[in-house]
Write an enzyme that holds these catalytic residues in place. Structure first.
Site, PDB file in Angstrom:
ATOM      1  N   ASP A  60      20.891  16.543 -17.211  1.00 30.45           N
ATOM      2  CA  ASP A  60      21.401  15.221 -17.613  1.00 30.45           C
ATOM      3  C   ASP A  60      22.887  15.389 -17.932  1.00 30.45           C
ATOM      4  O   ASP A  60      23.233  15.900 -18.995  1.00 30.45           O
ATOM      5  CB  ASP A  60      20.595  14.768 -18.845  1.00 30.45           C
ATOM      6  CG  ASP A  60      20.955  13.368 -19.332  1.00 30.45           C
ATOM      7  OD1 ASP A  60      21.800  12.713 -18.699  1.00 30.45           O
ATOM      8  OD2 ASP A  60      20.379  12.952 -20.360  1.00 30.45           O
ATOM      9  N   ARG A  74      31.941   8.437 -21.367  1.00 30.03           N
ATOM     10  CA  ARG A  74      30.945   9.317 -22.001  1.00 30.03           C
ATOM     11  C   ARG A  74      31.093  10.687 -21.355  1.00 30.03           C
ATOM     12  O   ARG A  74      31.429  10.796 -20.165  1.00 30.03           O
ATOM     13  CB  ARG A  74      29.520   8.770 -21.800  1.00 30.03           C
ATOM     14  CG  ARG A  74      28.439   9.691 -22.360  1.00 30.03           C
ATOM     15  CD  ARG A  74      27.052   9.027 -22.518  1.00 30.03           C
ATOM     16  NE  ARG A  74      26.450   8.621 -21.276  1.00 30.03           N
ATOM     17  CZ  ARG A  74      26.355   7.374 -20.840  1.00 30.03           C
ATOM     18  NH1 ARG A  74      26.863   6.379 -21.546  1.00 30.03           N
ATOM     19  NH2 ARG A  74      25.779   7.098 -19.687  1.00 30.03           N
ATOM     20  N   HIS A 108      23.119   1.317 -19.639  1.00 28.23           N
ATOM     21  CA  HIS A 108      22.121   1.668 -18.626  1.00 28.23           C
ATOM     22  C   HIS A 108      22.397   0.954 -17.302  1.00 28.23           C
ATOM     23  O   HIS A 108      21.481   0.450 -16.651  1.00 28.23           O
ATOM     24  CB  HIS A 108      20.709   1.363 -19.141  1.00 28.23           C
ATOM     25  CG  HIS A 108      20.294   2.271 -20.262  1.00 28.23           C
ATOM     26  ND1 HIS A 108      19.310   1.962 -21.161  1.00 28.23           N
ATOM     27  CD2 HIS A 108      20.757   3.492 -20.636  1.00 28.23           C
ATOM     28  CE1 HIS A 108      19.183   2.955 -22.037  1.00 28.23           C
ATOM     29  NE2 HIS A 108      20.049   3.879 -21.736  1.00 28.23           N
ATOM     30  N   GLU A 160      28.754  14.225 -21.226  1.00 24.61           N
ATOM     31  CA  GLU A 160      27.415  14.710 -21.597  1.00 24.61           C
ATOM     32  C   GLU A 160      27.118  16.063 -20.955  1.00 24.61           C
ATOM     33  O   GLU A 160      27.322  16.253 -19.759  1.00 24.61           O
ATOM     34  CB  GLU A 160      26.357  13.695 -21.136  1.00 24.61           C
ATOM     35  CG  GLU A 160      24.930  14.157 -21.356  1.00 24.61           C
ATOM     36  CD  GLU A 160      23.889  13.088 -21.021  1.00 24.61           C
ATOM     37  OE1 GLU A 160      24.159  12.234 -20.150  1.00 24.61           O
ATOM     38  OE2 GLU A 160      22.797  13.129 -21.623  1.00 24.61           O
ATOM     39  N   HIS A 176      19.556  14.025 -27.293  1.00 24.44           N
ATOM     40  CA  HIS A 176      18.085  13.995 -27.318  1.00 24.44           C
ATOM     41  C   HIS A 176      17.599  15.337 -26.799  1.00 24.44           C
ATOM     42  O   HIS A 176      18.342  16.046 -26.111  1.00 24.44           O
ATOM     43  CB  HIS A 176      17.566  12.851 -26.433  1.00 24.44           C
ATOM     44  CG  HIS A 176      18.197  12.784 -25.061  1.00 24.44           C
ATOM     45  ND1 HIS A 176      17.765  13.558 -24.012  1.00 24.44           N
ATOM     46  CD2 HIS A 176      19.253  12.078 -24.584  1.00 24.44           C
ATOM     47  CE1 HIS A 176      18.517  13.297 -22.943  1.00 24.44           C
ATOM     48  NE2 HIS A 176      19.449  12.414 -23.256  1.00 24.44           N
ATOM     49  N   GLU A 210      26.212  14.047 -26.009  1.00 24.28           N
ATOM     50  CA  GLU A 210      26.764  13.001 -25.154  1.00 24.28           C
ATOM     51  C   GLU A 210      27.469  11.867 -25.894  1.00 24.28           C
ATOM     52  O   GLU A 210      27.056  10.708 -25.790  1.00 24.28           O
ATOM     53  CB  GLU A 210      25.660  12.425 -24.272  1.00 24.28           C
ATOM     54  CG  GLU A 210      24.375  12.013 -25.001  1.00 24.28           C
ATOM     55  CD  GLU A 210      23.333  11.415 -24.048  1.00 24.28           C
ATOM     56  OE1 GLU A 210      23.693  10.461 -23.345  1.00 24.28           O
ATOM     57  OE2 GLU A 210      22.188  11.895 -24.021  1.00 24.28           O
ATOM     58  N   TYR A 215      33.006   2.972 -25.823  1.00 30.13           N
ATOM     59  CA  TYR A 215      32.866   1.857 -24.879  1.00 30.13           C
ATOM     60  C   TYR A 215      33.556   0.649 -25.481  1.00 30.13           C
ATOM     61  O   TYR A 215      33.097   0.117 -26.500  1.00 30.13           O
ATOM     62  CB  TYR A 215      31.381   1.554 -24.630  1.00 30.13           C
ATOM     63  CG  TYR A 215      30.563   2.815 -24.406  1.00 30.13           C
ATOM     64  CD1 TYR A 215      30.432   3.366 -23.135  1.00 30.13           C
ATOM     65  CD2 TYR A 215      29.963   3.483 -25.488  1.00 30.13           C
ATOM     66  CE1 TYR A 215      29.717   4.544 -22.943  1.00 30.13           C
ATOM     67  CE2 TYR A 215      29.250   4.658 -25.308  1.00 30.13           C
ATOM     68  CZ  TYR A 215      29.129   5.191 -24.038  1.00 30.13           C
ATOM     69  OH  TYR A 215      28.427   6.360 -23.856  1.00 30.13           O
ATOM     70  N   ASP A 244       0.820  -1.214   0.000  1.00 24.01           N
ATOM     71  CA  ASP A 244       0.000   0.000   0.000  1.00 24.01           C
ATOM     72  C   ASP A 244       0.860   1.273   0.000  1.00 24.01           C
ATOM     73  O   ASP A 244       0.420   2.339   0.404  1.00 24.01           O
ATOM     74  CB  ASP A 244      -0.931  -0.003   1.218  1.00 24.01           C
ATOM     75  CG  ASP A 244      -0.153  -0.108   2.516  1.00 24.01           C
ATOM     76  OD1 ASP A 244       1.061  -0.401   2.477  1.00 24.01           O
ATOM     77  OD2 ASP A 244      -0.754   0.108   3.585  1.00 24.01           O
ATOM     78  N   ASP A 252      26.534   9.086 -14.875  1.00 22.38           N
ATOM     79  CA  ASP A 252      25.498   9.792 -15.638  1.00 22.38           C
ATOM     80  C   ASP A 252      24.405  10.107 -14.628  1.00 22.38           C
ATOM     81  O   ASP A 252      23.637   9.227 -14.237  1.00 22.38           O
ATOM     82  CB  ASP A 252      24.988   8.879 -16.763  1.00 22.38           C
ATOM     83  CG  ASP A 252      23.994   9.570 -17.682  1.00 22.38           C
ATOM     84  OD1 ASP A 252      23.422  10.601 -17.283  1.00 22.38           O
ATOM     85  OD2 ASP A 252      23.773   9.054 -18.799  1.00 22.38           O
ATOM     86  N   HIS A 295      25.279   4.438 -29.529  1.00 25.76           N
ATOM     87  CA  HIS A 295      24.069   5.244 -29.310  1.00 25.76           C
ATOM     88  C   HIS A 295      24.184   6.577 -30.043  1.00 25.76           C
ATOM     89  O   HIS A 295      25.210   6.879 -30.637  1.00 25.76           O
ATOM     90  CB  HIS A 295      23.809   5.446 -27.810  1.00 25.76           C
ATOM     91  CG  HIS A 295      24.902   6.157 -27.062  1.00 25.76           C
ATOM     92  ND1 HIS A 295      25.081   7.518 -27.113  1.00 25.76           N
ATOM     93  CD2 HIS A 295      25.872   5.685 -26.239  1.00 25.76           C
ATOM     94  CE1 HIS A 295      26.097   7.851 -26.336  1.00 25.76           C
ATOM     95  NE2 HIS A 295      26.605   6.768 -25.801  1.00 25.76           N
ATOM     96  N   HIS A 350      14.181  12.589 -21.638  1.00 28.92           N
ATOM     97  CA  HIS A 350      14.151  12.403 -23.093  1.00 28.92           C
ATOM     98  C   HIS A 350      12.894  13.131 -23.542  1.00 28.92           C
ATOM     99  O   HIS A 350      11.808  12.555 -23.589  1.00 28.92           O
ATOM    100  CB  HIS A 350      14.091  10.916 -23.471  1.00 28.92           C
ATOM    101  CG  HIS A 350      15.315  10.167 -23.030  1.00 28.92           C
ATOM    102  ND1 HIS A 350      15.362   8.805 -22.891  1.00 28.92           N
ATOM    103  CD2 HIS A 350      16.556  10.599 -22.704  1.00 28.92           C
ATOM    104  CE1 HIS A 350      16.571   8.435 -22.499  1.00 28.92           C
ATOM    105  NE2 HIS A 350      17.310   9.503 -22.370  1.00 28.92           N
TER     106      HIS A 350
HETATM  107  N1  GLY Z   1      20.673   9.566 -18.739  1.00 27.04           N
HETATM  108  C1  GLY Z   1      19.949   9.209 -19.856  1.00 27.04           C
HETATM  109  C2  GLY Z   1      20.590   9.700 -21.076  1.00 27.04           C
HETATM  110  O1  GLY Z   1      21.708  10.160 -21.030  1.00 27.04           O
HETATM  111  O2  GLY Z   1      19.993   9.760 -22.094  1.00 27.04           O
HETATM  112 MN    MN Z   2      22.634  10.978 -19.325  1.00 32.26          MN
HETATM  113 MN    MN Z   3      21.169  11.987 -22.039  1.00 31.70          MN
END
Ligand code: GLY
Ligand code: MN
Ligand code: MN
Length: 441
Positions: free
Chosen positions: A269, A404, A241, A406, A352, A382, A386, A37, A258, A348, A359
């Site tokens: 982000d 990465r 992820h 970003e 975005h 970003e 890798y 609950d 990240d 990737h 996103h």
């Molecule tokens: N943290 C999600 C992305 O970088 O898109």
């Molecule tokens: Mn990110």
């Molecule tokens: Mn991002």
């Protein structure tokens, strides 16, 4: 903060784009169970919040352009002394009018009696089918209750239209007030990355480093991260992820973090990758410099008149050349790009849209062409590299390195503004910040 006038402006802008004699219906986000609950910390649906600023669940808004008795109608929970003692303040229909600009407001329990009457006589219903099946059924029931009365002269709507196109195009262009809030979201996340660079030590668990972020977010008024933070030491940085965050950070490894804050419902982000012991190894630095150069080339392309894919193309070009120079890729750079051979190490895209959703909404293509960037759009940049720990196509020294970088970048009239530039990313600047702190510790 976003003021009442701005919420009203957004509703007017949306209603101006709705077809004649129509109604738009938007539900609040439902509460979601975490266990038995107990619910997750509530987060309002971004579309609903964008148009109303109303923070409560169990609410439905209707926008009815041209309605004589008011265009903005809200259904919400009634005030209730006992419920408010247990669970906190409710605006009630009175508050929806006095504090949130509704022209008319009713208890949510009365919606089945009242909303069909508001739909009846309208030719079109703007409603996003398929997002919430439970609510879809309710909408159908209201429409069917009107259809059942055609013989007594009722006029059911003839058409359902998606609201998303017009609404999400509005959300794509950030106002001055939104830019201010997003700048702050970026500053808070940047402060957290600086704090983490100072705090990291070999032997710490990844979640202990994550705690530095959460504390810094919260103490600055960002009550939640914008998404689950990724804290990946060593080869965990190669899992895009990775959110388990339960391994020990090792001397000699990099850590990829990240993590972004949600502030007043707007996301930031940021990714930074830094050495656990404060000093990059030669291989780590070599790959890092390639990613950094690619990010800088991509950010340069963020300006009015560029199209959406230009930053990505710039990043891919620098990354591919750099990986070839270091011997990770072999062959002609153009054909490595054409055949997408770089995707072995960069799988990737370079960014975005970002806003109320991390996103964020908004089309990336218009009529099958990449969208041209305009002032007010905000995106992430970003790029990364890798190298899987078991990748035998490359020399062992590169394996298990994940990097990465970003940042959040707004398109401005003059070019761009980086919201997240407070946190260093040049090797020398990161090492200086980390060294200074180590000496003091
Ligand atoms: N943290 C999600 C992305 O970088 O898109
Ligand atoms: Mn990110
Ligand atoms: Mn991002």
């Amino acid at each position: 903060m976003i003021n009442r006038q701005e919420f009203a402006r957004r509703r007017r802008a949306l209603m101006a784009q709705m077809e004649e004699n129509s109604i738009a219906i938007l539900p609040a986000a439902p509460e979601r169970t975490r266990n038995r609950d107990i619910e997750y910390l509530y987060r309002q649906d971004s579309d609903f919040w964008y148009l109303s600023g109303f923070p409560e669940p169990e609410a439905v808004m209707a926008l009815i352009p041209g309605r004589e008795h008011g265009e903005f109608v809200m259904f919400c929970r009634e005030r209730n002394r006992e419920m408010e003692t247990w669970h906190g303040y409710r605006a009630g229909p009175e508050g929806a009018v006095s504090d949130h600009g509704a022209d008319d407001a009713f208890p949510i329990g009365d919606i089945d009696e009242i909303l069909p009457g508001l739909i009846e006589g309208r030719d079109r219903v703007y409603y996003d089918l398929g997002r919430d099946l439970e609510f879809d059924r309710q909408v159908m029931n209201w429409v069917n209750s009107i259809r059942a009365k055609v013989r007594s002269g009722a006029h059911p709507p003839g058409e359902f239209l998606a609201l998303t196109h017009a609404l999400h195009d509005l959300r794509l262009f950030k106002s001055a007030a939104e830019i201010k809030v997003m700048r702050r979201a970026g500053e808070i996340a940047a402060a957290a990355h600086i704090r983490a660079m100072k705090a990291v030590q070999a032997g710490m668990y990844e979640y202990q480093l994550e705690a530095e972020y959460l504390h810094e977010f919260m103490r600055n008024g960002a009550r939640a991260p914008a998404y689950p933070s990724i804290v990946g030491g060593g080869k965990n940085g190669c899992i895009l992820h990775y959110i388990n965050n339960d391994q020990k950070l090792k001397n000699g490894d990099l850590v990829l973090v990240d993590a972004g804050a949600e502030y007043c419902n707007y996301a930031s982000d940021i990714t930074r990758t830094f050495p656990v012991n404060g000093k990059f190894s030669a291989e780590q630095q070599a790959l890092y410099e390639v990613v950094l150069a690619s990010q800088s080339a991509a950010i340069d392309r963020v300006r009015p008149g560029s199209h959406w894919n230009e930053p990505h193309e710039a990043a891919v070009s620098v990354l591919t050349q750099g990986m070839k120079d270091l011997g990770l890729l072999n062959g002609d750079v153009n054909s490595l790009i054409e055949t997408e051979a770089y995707r072995r190490f960069y799988m990737h895209r370079t960014g975005h849209w970002i806003g109320l959703d991390v996103h964020d909404v908004g089309d990336y293509k218009v009529h099958d062409e990449w969208r041209v960037l305009e002032p007010g759009m905000v995106m992430t940049v970003e790029p990364g590299i890798y190298v899987a720990p078991d990748d035998e196509t490359v020399a062992a020294k590169w394996r298990g390195i994940g990097i990465r970088i970003e940042d959040d970048v707004a398109v401005t009239r003059a070019g761009h503004e980086v919201f997240t530039s407070d946190v260093p990313k040049a090797v020398a600047d990161i090492e200086k910040l980390m060294k200074k702190n180590r000496r003091a510790a």
